[in-house]
Design a protein around this motif. Structure first.
Motif, short mmCIF file in Angstrom:
data_model
loop_
_atom_site.label_atom_id
_atom_site.label_comp_id
_atom_site.label_asym_id
_atom_site.label_seq_id
_atom_site.Cartn_x
_atom_site.Cartn_y
_atom_site.Cartn_z
N THR A 168 0.70 -1.13 0.08
CA THR A 168 -0.06 -0.09 0.00
C THR A 168 0.79 1.34 -0.08
O THR A 168 0.58 2.05 -0.74
CB THR A 168 -0.97 -0.03 1.27
OG1 THR A 168 -1.83 -1.13 1.32
CG2 THR A 168 -1.98 1.17 1.19
N ALA A 169 1.76 1.13 0.92
CA ALA A 169 2.83 2.51 0.88
C ALA A 169 3.37 2.76 -0.53
O ALA A 169 3.61 3.66 -0.87
CB ALA A 169 3.68 2.34 2.09
N LEU A 170 3.99 1.70 -1.02
CA LEU A 170 4.77 1.66 -2.27
C LEU A 170 3.76 2.34 -3.25
O LEU A 170 4.04 3.27 -4.10
CB LEU A 170 5.16 0.42 -2.69
CG LEU A 170 5.97 0.41 -3.89
CD1 LEU A 170 7.03 1.34 -3.96
CD2 LEU A 170 6.50 -1.21 -4.21
N GLU B 241 -8.09 8.03 4.70
CA GLU B 241 -7.49 8.07 3.55
C GLU B 241 -6.71 6.86 3.17
O GLU B 241 -6.70 6.06 2.34
CB GLU B 241 -6.60 9.03 3.12
CG GLU B 241 -7.01 10.50 2.88
CD GLU B 241 -6.12 11.73 2.72
OE1 GLU B 241 -4.95 11.41 2.30
OE2 GLU B 241 -6.67 12.63 3.13
N LEU B 242 -6.04 6.21 4.43
CA LEU B 242 -5.39 4.93 4.36
C LEU B 242 -6.16 3.82 4.34
O LEU B 242 -6.02 2.98 3.35
CB LEU B 242 -4.30 4.79 5.62
CG LEU B 242 -3.26 5.81 5.78
CD1 LEU B 242 -2.63 5.61 7.24
CD2 LEU B 242 -2.16 5.83 4.60
N ASP B 243 -7.56 3.98 4.91
CA ASP B 243 -8.28 2.90 4.93
C ASP B 243 -8.86 2.80 3.36
O ASP B 243 -8.95 1.78 2.83
CB ASP B 243 -9.44 3.14 5.78
CG ASP B 243 -9.11 2.96 7.18
OD1 ASP B 243 -7.96 2.44 7.56
OD2 ASP B 243 -9.90 3.51 8.16
N THR B 244 -9.12 3.88 2.90
CA THR B 244 -9.63 3.80 1.51
C THR B 244 -8.73 3.40 0.31
O THR B 244 -9.05 2.56 -0.43
CB THR B 244 -10.08 5.30 1.19
OG1 THR B 244 -11.05 5.88 1.96
CG2 THR B 244 -10.56 5.42 -0.35
N ALA B 245 -7.33 3.82 0.73
CA ALA B 245 -6.39 3.10 -0.22
C ALA B 245 -6.28 1.68 0.05
O ALA B 245 -6.20 0.92 -1.00
CB ALA B 245 -4.85 3.83 0.34
#
Length: 115
Positions: A57-59, A74-78
């Motif tokens: 996810t981070a990449l 935003e992280l959950d959405t990603a």
């Protein structure tokens, strides 16, 4: 006119559908069972699987130009947009995503190219 001005302003929401990941989606590495074998303990398997989702996810976020800080939403959405099987973003997963994204941002030798 005054009624429009007095209405409560709602915060904006950032949506990150998978099609907005301009540099493409990172492929998921193998699961804990595939990478470590069947003899792996439950705690190690959970940590491995959390790390693989967080790193991928981070990449993907980094390649798409995302930067820290990023709210939990935003992280959950990603994570959901990337459709990782069985992924439920926990506080530990969000922390791991932020840590991996911070490492990517801190490395000045990394560059993103769109092919």
């Amino acid at each position: 006119m005054l009624r429009v001005l007095r209405r409560r302003v709602r915060p904006s929401h950032l949506r990150l559908p998978a099609r907005l990941f301009s540099a493409g989606v990172t492929a998921l590495p193998p699961t804990a069972r595939e990478a470590l074998g069947t003899g792996v303990g439950a705690e190690e398997a959970v940590a491995y699987n959390r790390s693989r989702v967080a790193t991928a996810t981070a990449l993907t976020l980094y390649r798409s130009g995302a930067t820290l800080p990023m709210p939990d939403r935003e992280l959950d959405t990603a994570v959901h947009a990337l459709a990782f099987p069985y992924s439920v973003p926990s506080p530990q997963t969000r922390a791991a995503i932020r840590a991996a994204l911070a490492v990517l941002e801190a490395d000045s030798t990394l560059t993103v190219t769109n092919n």
